[in-house]
Design a protein around this motif. Structure first.
Motif, short mmCIF file in Angstrom:
data_model
loop_
_atom_site.label_atom_id
_atom_site.label_comp_id
_atom_site.label_asym_id
_atom_site.label_seq_id
_atom_site.Cartn_x
_atom_site.Cartn_y
_atom_site.Cartn_z
N ALA A 189 -5.91 -2.45 -4.14
CA ALA A 189 -5.03 -1.35 -4.54
C ALA A 189 -3.57 -1.81 -4.50
O ALA A 189 -2.78 -1.50 -5.40
CB ALA A 189 -5.23 -0.14 -3.62
N ARG A 190 -3.21 -2.56 -3.47
CA ARG A 190 -1.84 -3.08 -3.37
C ARG A 190 -1.54 -4.05 -4.51
O ARG A 190 -0.45 -4.03 -5.09
CB ARG A 190 -1.65 -3.78 -2.02
N ALA A 247 -0.87 -2.13 -7.68
CA ALA A 247 0.41 -1.42 -7.65
C ALA A 247 1.60 -2.36 -7.59
O ALA A 247 2.57 -2.20 -8.34
CB ALA A 247 0.44 -0.46 -6.46
N LEU A 304 1.01 -1.07 -11.52
CA LEU A 304 0.13 0.08 -11.76
C LEU A 304 0.00 0.42 -13.26
O LEU A 304 0.35 1.52 -13.70
CB LEU A 304 0.64 1.30 -10.98
N TYR A 311 -7.47 1.61 -9.36
CA TYR A 311 -6.58 1.84 -8.22
C TYR A 311 -7.02 3.08 -7.42
O TYR A 311 -7.16 3.03 -6.20
CB TYR A 311 -5.15 2.01 -8.73
N GLU A 312 -7.26 4.15 -8.13
CA GLU A 312 -7.65 5.40 -7.46
C GLU A 312 -9.02 5.27 -6.79
O GLU A 312 -9.26 5.87 -5.74
CB GLU A 312 -7.64 6.54 -8.46
N GLN A 359 -9.05 4.09 -3.02
CA GLN A 359 -8.41 4.86 -1.96
C GLN A 359 -9.39 5.32 -0.88
O GLN A 359 -9.11 5.20 0.32
CB GLN A 359 -7.66 6.05 -2.56
N HIS A 419 0.77 0.76 2.78
CA HIS A 419 1.50 1.81 2.04
C HIS A 419 1.83 1.35 0.62
O HIS A 419 1.97 2.18 -0.27
CB HIS A 419 2.78 2.18 2.80
N GLU A 420 1.93 0.05 0.41
CA GLU A 420 2.21 -0.47 -0.93
C GLU A 420 1.00 -0.32 -1.86
O GLU A 420 1.13 -0.51 -3.07
CB GLU A 420 2.64 -1.93 -0.86
N GLY A 421 -0.12 0.03 -1.28
CA GLY A 421 -1.32 0.29 -2.07
C GLY A 421 -1.67 1.77 -2.10
O GLY A 421 -2.76 2.15 -2.53
N GLY A 422 -0.75 2.61 -1.60
CA GLY A 422 -0.96 4.05 -1.66
C GLY A 422 -1.55 4.67 -0.41
O GLY A 422 -1.94 5.84 -0.42
N ASP A 468 -1.16 6.10 3.28
CA ASP A 468 -0.16 6.66 4.18
C ASP A 468 -0.61 6.41 5.62
O ASP A 468 -1.58 7.02 6.10
CB ASP A 468 0.00 8.15 3.92
#
Length: 198
Positions: free
Chosen positions: A108-109, A112, A117, A125-126, A129, A169-172, A174
């Motif tokens: 994911a990172r 992005a 992205l 990517y989604e 998560q 966090h760079e991959g979404g 938190d």
């Protein structure tokens, strides 16, 4: 010895971090994967898998796969347990990183941060998560009980998972939902000889 890698890659950075902790002298050879450096014939002759990081010893022998490199370099140090069960616990976390953590958080990172992205990778990517959050929950549960992943001492298990977790966090992802992980990140970053990814 030479280490071939990209410091912005979590897999490469964790090798650099371990070298700093253990004061291992080395030459860092920057590899740009987007420019095709890993597809160069000289690189492939040393590492047919064409991935980074790669360790090249003074005698010409090469070692690939970040966690294998970590454990090789940490052998005989306090970062790698000699007790067989504790060593297996370290390896358990390293396998977890490669199969349950990295495919979600690192990918994911990459989508992005490295690819910016693009629309055609948004679904991919989604899809990463949920798996990433599950991996973080597993780490959170352990770190609520012990300061490090294999107990009271920093090991290569922590360095393995720190690489991509501290930039999740760079991959979404938190990290505010994972206070024990945040405390662990701060704990590692406060250690003597720590170096950042930048």
């Amino acid at each position: 010895m030479k280490i071939y890698g990209d410091i912005q890659s979590g897999n490469c950075y964790k090798v650099k971090l371990l070298c700093s902790f253990l004061e291992i002298e080395h030459e860092w050879v920057h590899i740009d994967i987007l420019a095709g450096d890993t597809e160069d014939s000289d690189f492939l002759a040393k590492n047919p898998n064409g991935k980074i990081p790669m360790l090249e010893l003074a005698d010409g022998r090469c070692l690939c796969e970040s966690n294998a490199i970590l454990n090789y370099l940490a052998s005989g140090s306090k970062l790698l347990p000699t007790d067989t069960f504790e060593l297996a616990k370290v390896q358990q976390w390293q396998f977890f990183e490669q199969y349950s953590h990295e495919p979600f958080i690192a990918v994911a990172r990459f989508i992005a941060k490295y690819l910016d992205l693009p629309e055609d990778r948004l679904a991919d990517y989604e899809s990463r998560q949920e798996g990433g959050r599950k991996a973080l929950a597993v780490m959170e549960a352990q770190l609520q009980n012990t300061p490090y992943l294999v107990g009271e001492q920093l090991t290569t298990a922590d360095i393995t998972l720190y690489g991509y977790t501290h930039v999740a966090h760079e991959g979404g992802f938190d990290l505010c939902s994972y206070p024990a992980i945040q405390a662990w990140i701060d704990r590692i970053a406060s250690l003597t000889k720590y170096i950042g990814m930048a």
